[in-house]
Scaffold this motif. Structure first.
Motif, short mmCIF file in Angstrom:
data_model
loop_
_atom_site.label_atom_id
_atom_site.label_comp_id
_atom_site.label_asym_id
_atom_site.label_seq_id
_atom_site.Cartn_x
_atom_site.Cartn_y
_atom_site.Cartn_z
N ALA A 46 -49.64 -15.13 -17.50
CA ALA A 46 -48.35 -14.45 -17.34
C ALA A 46 -48.02 -13.65 -18.60
O ALA A 46 -48.36 -14.06 -19.71
N PRO A 47 -47.39 -12.50 -18.44
CA PRO A 47 -47.01 -11.73 -19.63
C PRO A 47 -45.97 -12.48 -20.46
O PRO A 47 -45.16 -13.23 -19.92
N LEU A 48 -46.02 -12.29 -21.77
CA LEU A 48 -45.08 -12.95 -22.65
C LEU A 48 -43.71 -12.28 -22.58
O LEU A 48 -43.62 -11.06 -22.56
N ASP A 49 -42.68 -13.10 -22.56
CA ASP A 49 -41.31 -12.60 -22.54
C ASP A 49 -40.68 -12.92 -23.89
O ASP A 49 -40.47 -14.09 -24.22
N PRO A 50 -40.39 -11.91 -24.72
CA PRO A 50 -39.84 -12.17 -26.06
C PRO A 50 -38.53 -12.95 -26.01
O PRO A 50 -38.25 -13.77 -26.88
N ARG A 51 -37.73 -12.71 -24.98
CA ARG A 51 -36.45 -13.44 -24.88
C ARG A 51 -36.70 -14.92 -24.63
O ARG A 51 -36.02 -15.77 -25.20
N ALA A 52 -37.68 -15.24 -23.80
CA ALA A 52 -37.99 -16.65 -23.54
C ALA A 52 -38.53 -17.33 -24.79
O ALA A 52 -38.22 -18.49 -25.07
N ILE A 53 -39.33 -16.60 -25.56
CA ILE A 53 -39.87 -17.16 -26.80
C ILE A 53 -38.73 -17.42 -27.79
O ILE A 53 -38.69 -18.46 -28.45
N ALA A 54 -37.79 -16.50 -27.88
CA ALA A 54 -36.64 -16.68 -28.79
C ALA A 54 -35.80 -17.87 -28.36
O ALA A 54 -35.36 -18.67 -29.19
N ARG A 55 -35.56 -18.02 -27.04
CA ARG A 55 -34.78 -19.16 -26.56
C ARG A 55 -35.50 -20.47 -26.87
O ARG A 55 -34.88 -21.45 -27.27
N ALA A 56 -36.80 -20.50 -26.69
CA ALA A 56 -37.57 -21.71 -26.98
C ALA A 56 -37.53 -22.06 -28.46
O ALA A 56 -37.45 -23.22 -28.82
N SER A 57 -37.56 -21.04 -29.31
CA SER A 57 -37.51 -21.32 -30.75
C SER A 57 -36.14 -21.84 -31.16
O SER A 57 -36.03 -22.66 -32.06
N LEU A 58 -35.08 -21.39 -30.49
CA LEU A 58 -33.75 -21.92 -30.77
C LEU A 58 -33.62 -23.35 -30.29
O LEU A 58 -32.99 -24.19 -30.93
N ASP A 59 -34.22 -23.67 -29.16
CA ASP A 59 -34.18 -25.04 -28.65
C ASP A 59 -34.99 -25.98 -29.54
O ASP A 59 -34.72 -27.17 -29.58
N ALA A 60 -35.98 -25.46 -30.24
CA ALA A 60 -36.80 -26.30 -31.10
C ALA A 60 -35.98 -26.92 -32.23
O ALA A 60 -36.31 -27.99 -32.71
N ALA A 61 -34.89 -26.26 -32.65
CA ALA A 61 -34.05 -26.81 -33.70
C ALA A 61 -33.38 -28.10 -33.25
O ALA A 61 -33.00 -28.93 -34.06
N ARG A 62 -33.25 -28.29 -31.95
CA ARG A 62 -32.63 -29.51 -31.42
C ARG A 62 -33.65 -30.59 -31.10
O ARG A 62 -33.28 -31.66 -30.67
N ASN A 63 -34.91 -30.30 -31.30
CA ASN A 63 -35.94 -31.26 -30.95
C ASN A 63 -36.06 -32.32 -32.03
O ASN A 63 -36.29 -32.02 -33.20
N VAL A 64 -35.96 -33.58 -31.64
CA VAL A 64 -35.94 -34.69 -32.59
C VAL A 64 -37.27 -34.84 -33.32
O VAL A 64 -37.29 -35.17 -34.51
N SER A 65 -38.38 -34.59 -32.65
CA SER A 65 -39.67 -34.80 -33.30
C SER A 65 -39.87 -33.86 -34.49
O SER A 65 -40.50 -34.24 -35.48
N LEU A 66 -39.34 -32.65 -34.40
CA LEU A 66 -39.45 -31.74 -35.54
C LEU A 66 -38.66 -32.26 -36.73
O LEU A 66 -39.10 -32.16 -37.89
N TRP A 67 -37.50 -32.81 -36.47
CA TRP A 67 -36.68 -33.37 -37.55
C TRP A 67 -37.35 -34.59 -38.18
O TRP A 67 -37.35 -34.75 -39.40
N TRP A 68 -37.92 -35.48 -37.37
CA TRP A 68 -38.59 -36.66 -37.91
C TRP A 68 -39.80 -36.26 -38.74
O TRP A 68 -40.01 -36.80 -39.84
N THR A 69 -40.58 -35.35 -38.26
CA THR A 69 -41.77 -34.92 -38.99
C THR A 69 -41.39 -34.23 -40.30
O THR A 69 -41.96 -34.53 -41.36
N SER A 70 -40.40 -33.35 -40.23
CA SER A 70 -39.95 -32.66 -41.45
C SER A 70 -39.35 -33.66 -42.44
O SER A 70 -39.58 -33.56 -43.65
#
Length: 142
Positions: A46-70
């Motif tokens: 599927a073609p990449l959608d820049p808006r979907a990528i941006a939304r996913a990167s914003l949701d990543a800030a709420r992901n607990v595993s990223l906070w625990w690892t960091s």
């Protein structure tokens, strides 16, 4: 007969006979022909959608595993600065080994911060990194 509009032709006598006509039409009309659709497009194609990528990167800030690892990496850095490099390396090795266990135990797709490839590869890389850092920490002077 040259095949104008509204002229119907009979099916070719043998299977390869229609190929010549398709080639002649392609030469006369060089526009690309879209292949027939076989259903929905697989996610990988599927073609990449820049808006979907941006939304996913914003949701990543709420992901607990990223906070625990960091947080584990920050703690390892603070321990290395406050106590010593050897202790900080052991904390970092512990963070990697805990990550390997978490990735192995949790069902797929697993935590975002620990999921990169297949589960077996992620577990192997994290475990080898943890063991390697711990072994290298043994070589550091006290």
């Amino acid at each position: 007969m040259s095949g104008g509009a509204g002229v119907h032709r009979a099916a070719p006598a043998h299977p390869g006979a229609g190929a010549r006509e398709r080639v002649e039409r392609a030469v006369q009309d060089p526009r690309p022909v879209d292949p027939p659709s076989t259903g929905p497009i697989p996610v990988e194609e599927a073609p990449l959608d820049p808006r979907a990528i941006a939304r996913a990167s914003l949701d990543a800030a709420r992901n607990v595993s990223l906070w625990w690892t960091s947080s584990g990496i920050v703690v390892a850095t603070v321990v290395a600065l406050a106590v010593g490099t050897r202790a900080g390396a052991f904390v970092l090795a512990g963070v990697a080994l805990v990550g390997a266990v978490v990735r192995a135990v949790l069902p797929s797709p697993g935590p975002v911060a620990l999921t990169v490839r297949a589960k077996a590869i992620d577990v192997a890389v994290l475990a080898l990194f943890g063991v390697g850092v711990a072994l290298l920490a043994q070589l550091l002077p006290r």
